[in-house]
Design a protein around this motif. Structure first.
Motif, PDB file in Angstrom:
ATOM      1  N   GLY A  44       0.788  -1.228   0.000  1.00 25.80           N
ATOM      2  CA  GLY A  44       0.000   0.000   0.000  1.00 25.80           C
ATOM      3  C   GLY A  44       0.821   1.279   0.000  1.00 25.80           C
ATOM      4  N   HIS A  45       2.114   1.187  -0.287  1.00 26.11           N
ATOM      5  CA  HIS A  45       2.975   2.371  -0.352  1.00 26.11           C
ATOM      6  C   HIS A  45       3.092   2.849  -1.790  1.00 26.11           C
ATOM      7  N   ARG A  46       3.153   4.163  -1.969  1.00 23.95           N
ATOM      8  CA  ARG A  46       3.359   4.717  -3.304  1.00 23.95           C
ATOM      9  C   ARG A  46       4.780   4.421  -3.768  1.00 23.95           C
ATOM     10  N   CYS A  47       4.911   4.154  -5.053  1.00 22.14           N
ATOM     11  CA  CYS A  47       6.227   3.972  -5.664  1.00 22.14           C
ATOM     12  C   CYS A  47       6.658   5.319  -6.237  1.00 22.14           C
ATOM     13  N   ILE A  48       7.935   5.632  -6.074  1.00 18.83           N
ATOM     14  CA  ILE A  48       8.443   6.910  -6.569  1.00 18.83           C
ATOM     15  C   ILE A  48       9.711   6.683  -7.385  1.00 18.83           C
ATOM     16  N   LEU A  49       9.889   7.515  -8.377  1.00 22.74           N
ATOM     17  CA  LEU A  49      11.069   7.468  -9.216  1.00 22.74           C
ATOM     18  C   LEU A  49      12.098   8.429  -8.635  1.00 22.74           C
ATOM     19  N   GLU A  50      13.299   7.924  -8.352  1.00 22.34           N
ATOM     20  CA  GLU A  50      14.367   8.744  -7.772  1.00 22.34           C
ATOM     21  C   GLU A  50      15.613   8.653  -8.632  1.00 22.34           C
ATOM     22  N   SER A  51      16.442   9.675  -8.538  1.00 20.85           N
ATOM     23  CA  SER A  51      17.737   9.684  -9.217  1.00 20.85           C
ATOM     24  C   SER A  51      18.832   9.466  -8.196  1.00 20.85           C
ATOM     25  N   TYR A  52      19.911   8.851  -8.622  1.00 12.84           N
ATOM     26  CA  TYR A  52      21.070   8.693  -7.765  1.00 12.84           C
ATOM     27  C   TYR A  52      22.326   8.717  -8.631  1.00 12.84           C
ATOM     28  N   ARG A  53      23.425   9.047  -8.018  1.00 15.69           N
ATOM     29  CA  ARG A  53      24.711   9.057  -8.723  1.00 15.69           C
ATOM     30  C   ARG A  53      25.275   7.633  -8.710  1.00 15.69           C
ATOM     31  N   ALA A  54      25.869   7.267  -9.827  1.00 17.67           N
ATOM     32  CA  ALA A  54      26.483   5.943  -9.927  1.00 17.67           C
ATOM     33  C   ALA A  54      27.606   5.818  -8.899  1.00 17.67           C
ATOM     34  N   LYS A  55      27.801   4.624  -8.353  1.00 11.79           N
ATOM     35  CA  LYS A  55      28.804   4.387  -7.316  1.00 11.79           C
ATOM     36  C   LYS A  55      30.230   4.558  -7.827  1.00 11.79           C
ATOM     37  N   ASP A  56      30.404   4.518  -9.136  1.00  8.00           N
ATOM     38  CA  ASP A  56      31.756   4.642  -9.679  1.00  8.00           C
ATOM     39  C   ASP A  56      32.273   6.086  -9.634  1.00  8.00           C
ATOM     40  N   GLY A  57      31.476   6.992  -9.072  1.00  8.80           N
ATOM     41  CA  GLY A  57      31.909   8.370  -8.916  1.00  8.80           C
ATOM     42  C   GLY A  57      31.722   9.224 -10.150  1.00  8.80           C
ATOM     43  N   VAL A  71       1.549   5.962   2.579  1.00  2.72           N
ATOM     44  CA  VAL A  71       0.645   4.822   2.516  1.00  2.72           C
ATOM     45  C   VAL A  71      -0.684   5.290   1.928  1.00  2.72           C
ATOM     46  N   VAL A  72      -1.201   4.503   0.999  1.00  2.00           N
ATOM     47  CA  VAL A  72      -2.470   4.817   0.361  1.00  2.00           C
ATOM     48  C   VAL A  72      -3.549   3.949   1.004  1.00  2.00           C
ATOM     49  N   GLU A  73      -4.585   4.595   1.481  1.00  2.00           N
ATOM     50  CA  GLU A  73      -5.698   3.861   2.102  1.00  2.00           C
ATOM     51  C   GLU A  73      -6.508   3.124   1.030  1.00  2.00           C
TER      52      GLU A  73
END
Length: 182
Positions: A44-57, A71-73
């Motif tokens: 019941g949780h919303r899914c979200i699109l996130e950005s992150y930096r690659a671990k290789d720096g 949480v969505v009722e």
């Protein structure tokens, strides 16, 4: 006999593909990126699109689908349809949503359209809650949008959700001013 098995197999596979998504398990982190936004996990949780930096720096950012704390009722196992995404004017590739979208007359036109409002309860619920957090009642905004599109923007801006210094000073003056004598 084999020729009769093909139509039965076709009917069976077609009927299984039409079953509600409640029989599936939706885990945000396992969703393809193009289905992430506007989906709701099995929990019941919303899914979200996130950005992150690659671990290789490196400088390159990558996207990932994550489970939010929201949480969505009464809804779970939900992957929004492409038809609703188009009808409501939302963008699956956007990272995060903002109440600023409610100030865009083209967006509110789509969000308040009967196609979106009557067929896409997940998106409407999301923006209903977002509007409410800004002190705006979405059905009133949509009604004002239908009757007078430009006026609806003025009503949203003057809803009191973002009161300026004049409104704040007036509120303080009201609190400290003695009540009028009768």
């Amino acid at each position: 006999m084999a020729s009769q098995m093909i139509p039965i197999a076709l009917i069976l596979s077609l009927s299984l593909s039409l079953l509600p998504s409640s029989l599936a398990v939706v885990i945000c982190e396992e969703l393809p990126l193009d289905l992430c936004a506007f989906s709701i996990s099995t929990a019941g949780h919303r899914c979200i699109l996130e950005s992150y930096r690659a671990k290789d720096g490196g400088e390159q950012t990558k996207n990932q689908c994550k489970t939010s704390d929201v949480v969505v009722e009464r809804v779970s196992d939900w992957i929004e349809t492409d038809e609703c995404v188009r009808a409501c004017g939302v963008d699956r590739t956007a990272k995060g949503i903002s109440s600023d979208a409610l100030l865009d007359s083209q967006f509110t036109g789509k969000l308040c359209s009967s196609t979106c409002h009557e067929s896409c309860p997940n998106i409407v619920d999301l923006y209903f809650n977002l509007a409410a957090a800004e002190g705006v009642f979405l059905p009133d905004l949509c009604h004002a949008r239908r009757s007078s599109p430009h006026r609806s923007m003025v009503e949203l801006l003057s809803s009191g959700a973002a009161s300026g210094p004049v409104a704040a000073a007036s509120a303080i003056a009201d609190e400290v001013a003695p009540p009028p004598s009768a």
